[in-house]
Design a protein around this motif. Structure first.
Motif, PDB file in Angstrom:
ATOM      1  N   PHE A  91       0.833  -1.204   0.000  1.00 39.46           N
ATOM      2  CA  PHE A  91       0.000   0.000   0.000  1.00 39.46           C
ATOM      3  C   PHE A  91       0.866   1.252   0.000  1.00 39.46           C
ATOM      4  CE2 PHE A  91      -2.280   3.509   1.892  1.00 39.46           C
ATOM      5  CZ  PHE A  91      -3.486   3.479   1.211  1.00 39.46           C
ATOM      6  N   ALA A  92       1.876   1.282   0.866  1.00 37.97           N
ATOM      7  CA  ALA A  92       2.736   2.458   0.959  1.00 37.97           C
ATOM      8  C   ALA A  92       3.521   2.685  -0.330  1.00 37.97           C
ATOM      9  CB  ALA A  92       3.688   2.303   2.140  1.00 37.97           C
ATOM     10  N   LEU A  93       3.969   1.599  -0.954  1.00 33.48           N
ATOM     11  CA  LEU A  93       4.744   1.692  -2.187  1.00 33.48           C
ATOM     12  C   LEU A  93       3.907   2.209  -3.349  1.00 33.48           C
ATOM     13  CD1 LEU A  93       7.301   1.028  -3.866  1.00 33.48           C
ATOM     14  CD2 LEU A  93       6.419  -1.306  -4.087  1.00 33.48           C
TER      15      LEU A  93
ATOM     16  N   HIS B 215      -0.811  12.161   8.450  1.00 33.54           N
ATOM     17  CA  HIS B 215      -2.164  11.624   8.265  1.00 33.54           C
ATOM     18  C   HIS B 215      -2.156  10.430   7.311  1.00 33.54           C
ATOM     19  CE1 HIS B 215      -3.660  15.102  10.414  1.00 33.54           C
ATOM     20  NE2 HIS B 215      -3.049  15.906   9.558  1.00 33.54           N
ATOM     21  N   HIS B 216      -1.033   9.755   7.218  1.00 38.85           N
ATOM     22  CA  HIS B 216      -0.936   8.600   6.325  1.00 38.85           C
ATOM     23  C   HIS B 216      -1.984   7.559   6.712  1.00 38.85           C
ATOM     24  CE1 HIS B 216       0.699   5.129   4.184  1.00 38.85           C
ATOM     25  NE2 HIS B 216       1.469   5.962   3.509  1.00 38.85           N
ATOM     26  N   PRO B 217      -2.650   6.929   5.726  1.00 40.83           N
ATOM     27  CA  PRO B 217      -3.689   5.939   6.031  1.00 40.83           C
ATOM     28  C   PRO B 217      -3.217   4.815   6.958  1.00 40.83           C
ATOM     29  CG  PRO B 217      -3.813   6.553   3.735  1.00 40.83           C
ATOM     30  CD  PRO B 217      -2.587   7.220   4.279  1.00 40.83           C
ATOM     31  N   LEU B 218      -1.941   4.455   6.894  1.00 43.85           N
ATOM     32  CA  LEU B 218      -1.436   3.379   7.757  1.00 43.85           C
ATOM     33  C   LEU B 218      -1.407   3.768   9.238  1.00 43.85           C
ATOM     34  CD1 LEU B 218       1.471   1.897   5.602  1.00 43.85           C
ATOM     35  CD2 LEU B 218      -0.518   0.639   6.465  1.00 43.85           C
TER      36      LEU B 218
ATOM     37  N   GLU C 266     -18.525  -5.303  -3.403  1.00 48.02           N
ATOM     38  CA  GLU C 266     -17.393  -4.475  -2.991  1.00 48.02           C
ATOM     39  C   GLU C 266     -16.208  -4.555  -3.945  1.00 48.02           C
ATOM     40  OE1 GLU C 266     -17.309  -4.422   1.756  1.00 48.02           O
ATOM     41  OE2 GLU C 266     -17.359  -6.484   0.958  1.00 48.02           O
ATOM     42  N   TYR C 267     -16.225  -5.487  -4.879  1.00 50.96           N
ATOM     43  CA  TYR C 267     -15.084  -5.642  -5.780  1.00 50.96           C
ATOM     44  C   TYR C 267     -14.795  -4.351  -6.550  1.00 50.96           C
ATOM     45  CZ  TYR C 267     -16.033 -10.713  -5.213  1.00 50.96           C
ATOM     46  OH  TYR C 267     -16.273 -11.977  -4.724  1.00 50.96           O
ATOM     47  N   ASP C 268     -15.806  -3.836  -7.217  1.00 51.61           N
ATOM     48  CA  ASP C 268     -15.602  -2.663  -8.064  1.00 51.61           C
ATOM     49  C   ASP C 268     -15.446  -1.370  -7.264  1.00 51.61           C
ATOM     50  OD1 ASP C 268     -15.556  -3.993 -10.473  1.00 51.61           O
ATOM     51  OD2 ASP C 268     -17.710  -3.807 -10.812  1.00 51.61           O
ATOM     52  N   SER C 269     -16.004  -1.342  -6.066  1.00 58.25           N
ATOM     53  CA  SER C 269     -15.948  -0.107  -5.272  1.00 58.25           C
ATOM     54  C   SER C 269     -14.626   0.060  -4.534  1.00 58.25           C
ATOM     55  CB  SER C 269     -17.100  -0.073  -4.262  1.00 58.25           C
ATOM     56  OG  SER C 269     -17.007  -1.145  -3.351  1.00 58.25           O
ATOM     57  N   LEU C 270     -13.786  -0.992  -4.516  1.00 62.76           N
ATOM     58  CA  LEU C 270     -12.506  -0.877  -3.825  1.00 62.76           C
ATOM     59  C   LEU C 270     -11.634   0.157  -4.516  1.00 62.76           C
ATOM     60  CD1 LEU C 270     -10.560  -1.926  -1.641  1.00 62.76           C
ATOM     61  CD2 LEU C 270      -9.723  -3.586  -3.322  1.00 62.76           C
ATOM     62  N   CYS C 271     -11.138   1.089  -3.737  1.00 61.09           N
ATOM     63  CA  CYS C 271     -10.277   2.145  -4.274  1.00 61.09           C
ATOM     64  C   CYS C 271      -9.096   2.310  -3.319  1.00 61.09           C
ATOM     65  CB  CYS C 271     -11.072   3.451  -4.403  1.00 61.09           C
ATOM     66  SG  CYS C 271     -10.125   4.807  -5.111  1.00 61.09           S
ATOM     67  N   ASN C 272      -8.036   1.558  -3.557  1.00 56.96           N
ATOM     68  CA  ASN C 272      -6.884   1.627  -2.664  1.00 56.96           C
ATOM     69  C   ASN C 272      -5.583   1.839  -3.418  1.00 56.96           C
ATOM     70  OD1 ASN C 272      -6.670  -0.897  -3.819  1.00 56.96           O
ATOM     71  ND2 ASN C 272      -6.485  -2.023  -1.885  1.00 56.96           N
TER      72      ASN C 272
END
Length: 327
Positions: free
Chosen positions: A84-86, A98-101, A120-126
């Motif tokens: 995620f961070a990368l 305020h990093h999400p982690l 939830e598959y299509d709504s995932l935005c990460n």
């Protein structure tokens, strides 16, 4: 570029359908769940199996989707945070207060595919790239949705596979399972089940081999990583991961210390200090804190007898013989 397929109407696997399926499958005592069921050659809990059936029916990959695949307790939480961070380093610099982690668990940011509802598959935005999502899964290669593996066997997305010393993986799994159980399983019983391959997403050797072989013939689509190498060479392995994903570090990023910053915010020490990782619960009642036990290499020495360690090493050697893989 892949043409999107029309999505089928969503109809979650209902309880009766699941019960009918479970009644037809081999069933054994589980190390984590009360019972595990064998599906397509691997053992899963009922809640995981429900998610697998759903994603086999409904999941459609995007062109640049990323999958982190592991056997349970192989460093999944750690590599979720790193991925995620990368991937989001421009939108969320690791030094951002305020990093999400710092406010969400790695499991919230990079969810398991098999624990998502089809809606939830299509709504995932990460990911900052709208054509990409980051998922995690414990599903074996042959059980992944055909939309991912393709009719011809060619993968439609990138897979990062992380494995760990089998002995450490077992010990971590044993402690994790007993964190939740009101009637803990004994070390001996758990060990015997594990050696028979009856563990979450097991047999672990078969799962590892499936992704290892795929990584050898499809290197631009599957990156095979080892937990111990991540611990020993975090800078080298993070750069290797970035290059594989097509987002290498620039010279400016290297000079600014970005690699160090990502490693730091995702370290065991940093993540165990974050409040959200110390409180609350995950799927099926597991405490968020239970995902952070020790994170060290070689902890099996504090739990397994010499005979147990020797037996696991022998099985591993036999299973991997001739494959070019050693753990």
């Amino acid at each position: 570029m892949m043409e999107p397929r029309p999505a089928p109407p969503l109809q979650d696997v209902d309880n009766q359908e699941l019960e009918n399926l479970l009644s037809s499958l081999p069933k054994e005592r589980g190390i984590i769940p009360s019972y595990s069921y064998q599906y397509q050659g691997f053992w899963y809990s009922p809640i995981t199996l429900q998610g697998i059936i759903n994603c086999q029916k409904y999941f459609q990959p995007r062109e640049n989707d990323i999958f982190l695949v592991t056997s349970p307790k192989s460093g999944t939480t750690w590599l979720k945070a790193i991925l995620f961070a990368l991937v989001n380093r421009e939108a969320h610099p690791p030094q951002d207060p305020h990093h999400p982690l710092l406010s969400k668990t790695p499991h919230q940011l990079v969810p398991f595919l098999e624990f998502l509802h089809p809606s939830e598959y299509d709504s995932l935005c990460n990911s900052s790239d709208s054509s990409s999502r980051i998922f995690a899964t414990h599903i074996s290669l042959g059980t992944l949705p055909k939309a991912i593996t393709g009719d011809s066997g060619s993968l439609n997305c990138k897979i990062v596979y992380l494995c760990r010393d089998i002995k450490d993986t077992f010990v971590s799994l044993f402690h994790f399972g007993n964190n939740k159980k009101t009637s803990p399983i004994s070390l001996e019983d758990a060990f015997n089940l594990y050696c028979k391959g009856i563990s979450s997403a097991g047999p672990i050797w078969d799962q590892i081999l499936g992704y290892w072989k795929e990584s050898q013939k499809n290197q631009h689509k599957v990156l095979f990583m080892r937990y111990e190498e991540m611990k020993d060479e975090p800078y080298l392995q993070l750069r290797r991961l970035a290059n594989f994903l097509g987002i290498p570090f620039s010279q400016e990023e290297e000079s600014s210390g970005l690699v160090d910053q990502i490693i730091s915010i995702c370290s065991f020490e940093s993540m165990t200090k974050v409040d959200v990782n110390k409180t609350g619960t995950f799927v099926d009642g597991f405490n968020n804190s239970s995902f952070f036990r020790k994170g060290v290499v070689g902890d099996w020495k504090n739990c397994l007898t010499a005979d147990m360690a020797s037996r696991l090493d022998q099985i591993t050697e036999e299973k991997f013989r001739g494959s070019g893989l050693s753990l």
